[in-house]
Each structure stands twice: as C-alpha cells, then as structure tokens.
Enzyme design. Sequence first.
Site, mmCIF file in Angstrom:
data_model
loop_
_atom_site.group_PDB
_atom_site.id
_atom_site.type_symbol
_atom_site.label_atom_id
_atom_site.label_comp_id
_atom_site.label_asym_id
_atom_site.label_seq_id
_atom_site.Cartn_x
_atom_site.Cartn_y
_atom_site.Cartn_z
ATOM 1 C CD GLU A 144 -13.085 13.120 12.602
ATOM 2 O OE1 GLU A 144 -14.179 13.527 12.176
ATOM 3 O OE2 GLU A 144 -12.360 13.773 13.376
ATOM 4 C CB SER A 230 -0.323 2.222 -5.629
ATOM 5 O OG SER A 230 -1.574 2.583 -5.151
ATOM 6 C CG HIS A 359 2.290 5.447 4.738
ATOM 7 N ND1 HIS A 359 3.044 6.164 3.843
ATOM 8 C CD2 HIS A 359 1.585 4.550 4.004
ATOM 9 C CE1 HIS A 359 2.819 5.712 2.614
ATOM 10 N NE2 HIS A 359 1.942 4.732 2.689
ATOM 11 C CB SER A 360 -2.123 5.191 4.545
ATOM 12 O OG SER A 360 -1.925 3.855 4.970
HETATM 13 C C1 LIG Z 1 7.412 0.342 -6.247
HETATM 14 C C2 LIG Z 1 6.769 0.307 -4.877
HETATM 15 N N1 LIG Z 1 7.466 -0.175 -3.837
HETATM 16 C C3 LIG Z 1 6.927 -0.198 -2.608
HETATM 17 C C4 LIG Z 1 5.654 0.244 -2.411
HETATM 18 C C5 LIG Z 1 5.041 0.227 -1.009
HETATM 19 N N2 LIG Z 1 5.016 1.617 -0.525
HETATM 20 C C6 LIG Z 1 3.886 2.350 -0.601
HETATM 21 S S1 LIG Z 1 4.117 3.875 -0.017
HETATM 22 C C7 LIG Z 1 5.718 3.574 0.379
HETATM 23 C C8 LIG Z 1 6.573 4.631 1.034
HETATM 24 C C9 LIG Z 1 7.006 5.717 0.113
HETATM 25 O O1 LIG Z 1 7.613 6.723 0.875
HETATM 26 P P1 LIG Z 1 7.979 8.130 0.314
HETATM 27 O O2 LIG Z 1 8.334 8.021 -1.129
HETATM 28 O O3 LIG Z 1 8.997 8.725 1.193
HETATM 29 O O4 LIG Z 1 6.636 8.967 0.365
HETATM 30 P P2 LIG Z 1 5.753 9.389 1.634
HETATM 31 O O5 LIG Z 1 4.747 8.292 1.858
HETATM 32 O O6 LIG Z 1 6.654 9.598 2.779
HETATM 33 O O7 LIG Z 1 5.064 10.639 1.242
HETATM 34 C C10 LIG Z 1 6.063 2.289 0.048
HETATM 35 C C11 LIG Z 1 7.382 1.697 0.272
HETATM 36 C C12 LIG Z 1 4.939 0.715 -3.529
HETATM 37 N N3 LIG Z 1 3.699 1.192 -3.414
HETATM 38 N N4 LIG Z 1 5.532 0.753 -4.751
#
Ligand SMILES: Cc1ncc(C[n+]2csc(CCOP(=O)(O)OP(=O)(O)O)c2C)c(N)n1
Length: 467
Positions: A144, A230, A359-360
Amino acid sequence: MALLLSKSRKLICLKPKIGFLSSVYHNHTLISPNLRTPFRILGLNQPHFAYFRFGSTKAQTQLNPMHSIDNDSQVLDFPGGEVKFTSHLNFIPETREERVHCYRVLDDDGYPITNDFAQIEKEVALKIYTDMVTLQTMDTIFYEAQRQGRISFYLTTVGEEAINIASAAALKTDDFIFPQYRESGVLLWRGFTIQEFANQLFGNKNDYGKGRQMPIHYGSNKHNYITVASTVATQLPHAVGAAYALKMDAKNACTIVYFGDGGSSTGDFHAALNFAAVLDAPVIFFCRNNGFAISTPVSDQFRSDGVVTKGQGYGIRSIRVDGNDALAVFTAVHEARKMAVNERKPILVEALTYRAGHHSTSDDSTKYRPAKEIEWWRRERDPVSRFKKWIEREGWLNPQVESDLRSNIRKQVLQAIQVAEKQEKPPIKDIFTDVYDVSPANLQEQEVSIRETVRKHPQDYPTDVPV
Ligand SMILES: Cc1ncc(C[n+]2csc(CCOP(=O)(O)OP(=O)(O)O)c2C)c(N)n1
C-alpha cells in the site's frame, strides 16, 4: 562408428568419429586419451567376434555368427558405471507415465495425513506462524505504501509464506542464503528487523545498500544473506561456488539458493546444477514453482514435468513438495540439509505453489490469468491459515493470542514506515564509494556533473538527498 570385439575381449574402433572416442589403435584395444581405462565389454563367456552399430554408420551389418550370444546380458564398462546392452530400440519417453508425486504432511484443512515429518517444538512452530503473519502484514502495508507513492517499488510473497519461513526454519545460521527476490521471509526468520526492511525500502541512510538498490533488494552480512540481484538466476552459480568453498574449508554448513520456475529456464540454472553435481557441492537448490514468470505460465516455460525431474538429468537427488504446507517444506529442507552437509551433495527441492499476488507493483496479473483462479488459491490453499489450523489443534494458539499478534505486528510495521520515511537519505557522494580504493577520473567527473545537474534543476530531484 562400429566397434569390433576382438578375441581378447577388447573393443576396437572401425570408424572413429569425433569426440572423446577419437582414439588411437593399440594392440586391438580402443584407448581413449580422455579415459583412464579402455572400454570393455563384460559378461561374455567365450572369446568371439561381434559387431555393434552406432549412430549413422554406413558399414555393412554383419550379424554375429554365434547366434547364441545373449546380447542383453552384456554390459559396457563405461565411465560412470556399467551400461547394459539391449537389442530393443527403445527411446526413453519424454515424460513418465505418472507425474512425480508431491510430498505433503497437512491436508488443505490442516489435518496431518502422515507421521512421516520432522518433529517441531512448540516454540519453533509459533515462531514459524508469527513470522508468516509478519510477512503477510509487511506485504500488505508496504504494498500500500508503494501505491501511495511513498516508495518506488515493491514485490510480495503472497501465497509463498510457508516456502519462505518454513524453509528458513529448517536451516542453520551458518548456512548461506542466495535469494532471488521473493524470499524476504527467509531474512525475517534470521532476525532482520521490520525497521531494517523499511530502511531498505525507503533507501534511507540506514539502508545497508546506501540507497543504491531498488526496494526489496535486501542483503545482510550479519545474517549470511547475499544481496538480491535483479538478474534472474545469476545467484545459482554463485551458490554453487560458495558451497564448494564451504566444502573445501570443511565447514559444517551448506548454501541454499532460491529461484522460480522462470529461473530454471536460464543457462545459469543448468550450469549450476551440473557444476554442483560434478563438484559434490553442498547446496540446496530450492525452486519455487509458482506457476508464472511474470506473465509466462509454466506451460510456456518447459515441457518437462516441472523442475524436479531435471535433477536426475544432472545426477542430483530431488524431491517435490507442497509449497503451501509449512510442515512439508520444513521436513523436506531439514532432510535436504542433512544430506547436503553430511554427504557433501547437492539436493534439488521443487515446491509447488502459486504466486497469489501480482508479480510486483509494476504488474496487473488479472490481464493474463483469471481473477477466480487467484481467488481460489488465496481462499482454499492459503499456507498461513492451513498451518494455523494445525497449531490451533495442537493447542498452541487461540483466537485472542492470534488477534493480539496481528494488531501488534501491524503497529510495528506502521511505526517502522514512519521512522524510515523521516530518516535522511544517503548523500550523493555515496553513489561513488565502496568500489574503488581511489576513485578513477571518469567517476570524479561524474560526481561533479551530478552535483551541477541537481543544483541547476532542483525541481527534478528529491530535496532530502544531501548534495
Ligand atoms: C536475466 C533476466 N532476464 C529477465 C529478467 C526480467 N524478469 C524479472 S522477474 C522475471 C520472472 C522470473 O520468474 P520466476 O523465476 O518464475 O520467479 P517469480 O517471479 O515467479 O518468483 C523476469 C523474466 C531479469 N530480471 N533477468
């Protein structure tokens, strides 16, 4: 390539191909320069000739004149162990008939369905519950705060509270944590305070990262919690290297690395698993298979039966657990840790769960999945209430204690936000420290330039950052 078995029971190569089989002929024995021992065929009772066809050889097939040979009883002594021959052209199927089973202890109503789980003391169970509630409360209020524009970004662990807290509870403080970004509960379990979380989120001068990272990129030397990066999955090879170092130093500890189903599609994942297996590194690979990598569902992520099956491909012992069952997660990690530390081996744990939040704060997940599905997981499979039902039945929690606990934690989080928000930000000079002993000329120029820019355009910069 065809291999010929000589009278001395040694294999000779008729048409060598590339790779480590490219070998030298030596007394009718195939000797690979890459191997300590020559290939041998075992299980023959008498000397004889035989042809074996491999791959796309065009050599003429000559069947063994001695039809009595029982091909299926012969084995090839190959690096890694003996390999049985077969005359059946069988491809290994892409999937098993049945999906790998998922270990759980509590049913959806919080009733134990087995006695096969690690026993938990009352104090530990109550701390697990308290920390799950704290995590839920932090997620609600910090989320929030982002919506109100007080912090720039946030990311919740909703639905993954048991994974966070129960896995952390099964570890020892000497174990090193390599998080992705959805594991703030692990740090909470280790004693990172609500105030420390808030300081990082607000990037104030008490933030250990000195405000140089986005919110939720926590890290703590004191708690052996490596700072969040990240870049998805880069933490996996790091965890293997650190585990290998622990092994070389004969430490009684392991590393644990958390990652999502999306992370398992990266090259780093595969490199890390292979390295860990070959180096016998004491690392627990903990995959939070929550169904989505932002908007990508697992059905677009891989064709395998999830992530657990990939362990065997690398020679890694693996288990699948119900990630919404704190007792199952605790037990699996407890056992995984024992094996990793005592046997010096990597272990893979796949926890099945559901990312019950967006996701965020940069995402609206109702754009790519039905709101009803999210609702169902939140209502029917909530890991916090499932665990609560269990501890209530054990007589360890009652509604009054529960209500006091929640309101007390809520107050603490609100208070932490107020304190963190009022704290000064780190000065601009901190952007340029902690990497070089002597700052190089280009960084010095940038430091001068950023000060000039802020003075020229003060309206575009926060007023609470000392220039
Ligand atoms: C190397 C890389 N590729 C792409 C991204 C963009 N990205 C950020 S979070 C995410 C999803 C990752 O999903 P998952 O590993 O299943 O974790 P969750 O968020 O579901 O916990 C992506 C593709 C990134 N941060 N780093």
